[in-house]
Each structure stands twice: as structure tokens, then as C-alpha cells.
Design a protein around this motif. Structure first.
Motif, PDB file in Angstrom:
ATOM      1  N   UNK A  35      60.169  29.395  49.289  1.00  0.00           N
ATOM      2  CA  UNK A  35      60.589  30.250  48.174  1.00  0.00           C
ATOM      3  C   UNK A  35      59.386  30.725  47.368  1.00  0.00           C
ATOM      4  N   UNK A  36      58.415  29.851  47.155  1.00  0.00           N
ATOM      5  CA  UNK A  36      57.205  30.219  46.405  1.00  0.00           C
ATOM      6  C   UNK A  36      56.394  31.264  47.171  1.00  0.00           C
ATOM      7  N   UNK A  37      56.214  31.064  48.479  1.00  0.00           N
ATOM      8  CA  UNK A  37      55.473  32.033  49.293  1.00  0.00           C
ATOM      9  C   UNK A  37      56.207  33.370  49.312  1.00  0.00           C
ATOM     10  N   UNK A  44      53.766  40.742  45.243  1.00  0.00           N
ATOM     11  CA  UNK A  44      52.414  41.202  45.590  1.00  0.00           C
ATOM     12  C   UNK A  44      51.383  40.612  44.626  1.00  0.00           C
ATOM     13  N   UNK A  45      51.514  39.313  44.400  1.00  0.00           N
ATOM     14  CA  UNK A  45      50.636  38.608  43.486  1.00  0.00           C
ATOM     15  C   UNK A  45      49.196  38.595  43.979  1.00  0.00           C
ATOM     16  N   UNK A  46      49.018  38.422  45.270  1.00  0.00           N
ATOM     17  CA  UNK A  46      47.681  38.447  45.837  1.00  0.00           C
ATOM     18  C   UNK A  46      47.734  38.938  47.273  1.00  0.00           C
ATOM     19  N   UNK A  47      46.563  39.276  47.795  1.00  0.00           N
ATOM     20  CA  UNK A  47      46.468  39.704  49.188  1.00  0.00           C
ATOM     21  C   UNK A  47      45.225  39.073  49.800  1.00  0.00           C
ATOM     22  N   UNK A  96      32.874  34.141  36.993  1.00  0.00           N
ATOM     23  CA  UNK A  96      33.549  35.220  37.710  1.00  0.00           C
ATOM     24  C   UNK A  96      34.411  34.638  38.815  1.00  0.00           C
ATOM     25  N   UNK A  97      35.656  35.043  38.829  1.00  0.00           N
ATOM     26  CA  UNK A  97      36.590  34.621  39.867  1.00  0.00           C
ATOM     27  C   UNK A  97      37.334  35.853  40.343  1.00  0.00           C
ATOM     28  N   UNK A  98      37.464  35.983  41.622  1.00  0.00           N
ATOM     29  CA  UNK A  98      38.232  37.080  42.183  1.00  0.00           C
ATOM     30  C   UNK A  98      39.677  36.624  42.323  1.00  0.00           C
ATOM     31  N   UNK A  99      40.441  36.772  41.244  1.00  0.00           N
ATOM     32  CA  UNK A  99      41.831  36.344  41.240  1.00  0.00           C
ATOM     33  C   UNK A  99      42.658  37.309  40.396  1.00  0.00           C
ATOM     34  N   UNK A 100      42.872  38.527  40.893  1.00  0.00           N
ATOM     35  CA  UNK A 100      43.680  39.462  40.107  1.00  0.00           C
ATOM     36  C   UNK A 100      45.132  39.008  40.059  1.00  0.00           C
TER      37      UNK A 100
END
Length: 115
Positions: A35-37, A44-47, A96-100
Motif C-alpha cells: 500500500x505504501x509503495x 509520484x512522490x519520487x522517481x 544538500x540532499x536530492x529528495x524532492x
């Protein structure tokens, strides 16, 4: 239920799992992870992308929690995929973190309100 001095206490035989290996053995936790996935993909939380050169990867881990109704009955089993932020190193990948995490719809709404 266990009654002591007229007070009822619920005993939890099944504690929440602390590892993926432990949780993946039970259907209820596999379902919660699915369910979380599904929610991550739907929103579209991340790619997945290629890792930029010179950047390090921060891993993820699953966090499991049994949510209860006010009467103590199980409401649902919840699984969350979270980043291991404690693995960051100051001066390397701390600032810096790449986590939009902002959804495009939210940005559009804020821009339309500002206009």
C-alpha cells in the motif's frame, strides 16, 4: 484483556516488527508495504534516477506501526518507507540532499494563488 484492581489492560502479543526480514514473513505487513509503495507511485512522490557523480546514496528503511482504535482493537497496520538521514556526513552530504517531495500540483496551486 487482563484485569487488575478492576482496570482492564490489553496485552500485545504481537509487537510491531523492527526489520524488513521480520515484517516480510507476515501477510498483513507485506500488504501494508505494498500500500505504501502504491501510494508513492500514485502520488509520484519520487522517481528513480542516475546518481550524480561525486554524490553518495542515503539508504531507506521501513518503519512499522500498528494503529489502534480508542477501544484497543487494531485499526490498521501501517508501513512507511523513510530515508536514513542519520547516515549523512557534515560537509559531505549534510547540506544538500536530492529528495524532492513537493508535488507539481502544489506548486501550480501556489503560483495561481500568487498571481
Amino acid at each position: 484483556m487482563v484485569t487488575t484492581d478492576g482496570i482492564d489492560f490489553a496485552l500485545f502479543v504481537d509487537a510491531d516488527p523492527i526489520s524488513f526480514e521480520e515484517a516480510s514473513k507476515e501477510k498483513k505487513w507485506r500488504s501494508a508495504m505494498n500500500q505504501e509503495i502504491d501510494a508513492i507511485e500514485r502520488n509520484k512522490t519520487w522517481e528513480l534516477t542516475e546518481l550524480p557523480k561525486g554524490k553518495s546514496v542515503l539508504g531507506v528503511k521501513w518503519v512499522y506501526k500498528t494503529k489502534l482504535h480508542s477501544n484497543g482493537e487494531v485499526d490498521k497496520n501501517k508501513a512507511r518507507l523513510v530515508v536514513k538521514g542519520y547516515k549523512q556526513k557534515f560537509g559531505v552530504d549534510y547540506e544538500e540532499i536530492f529528495a524532492p517531495v513537493t508535488r507539481l500540483e502544489t506548486v501550480r496551486l501556489l503560483l495561481s494563488l500568487a498571481a
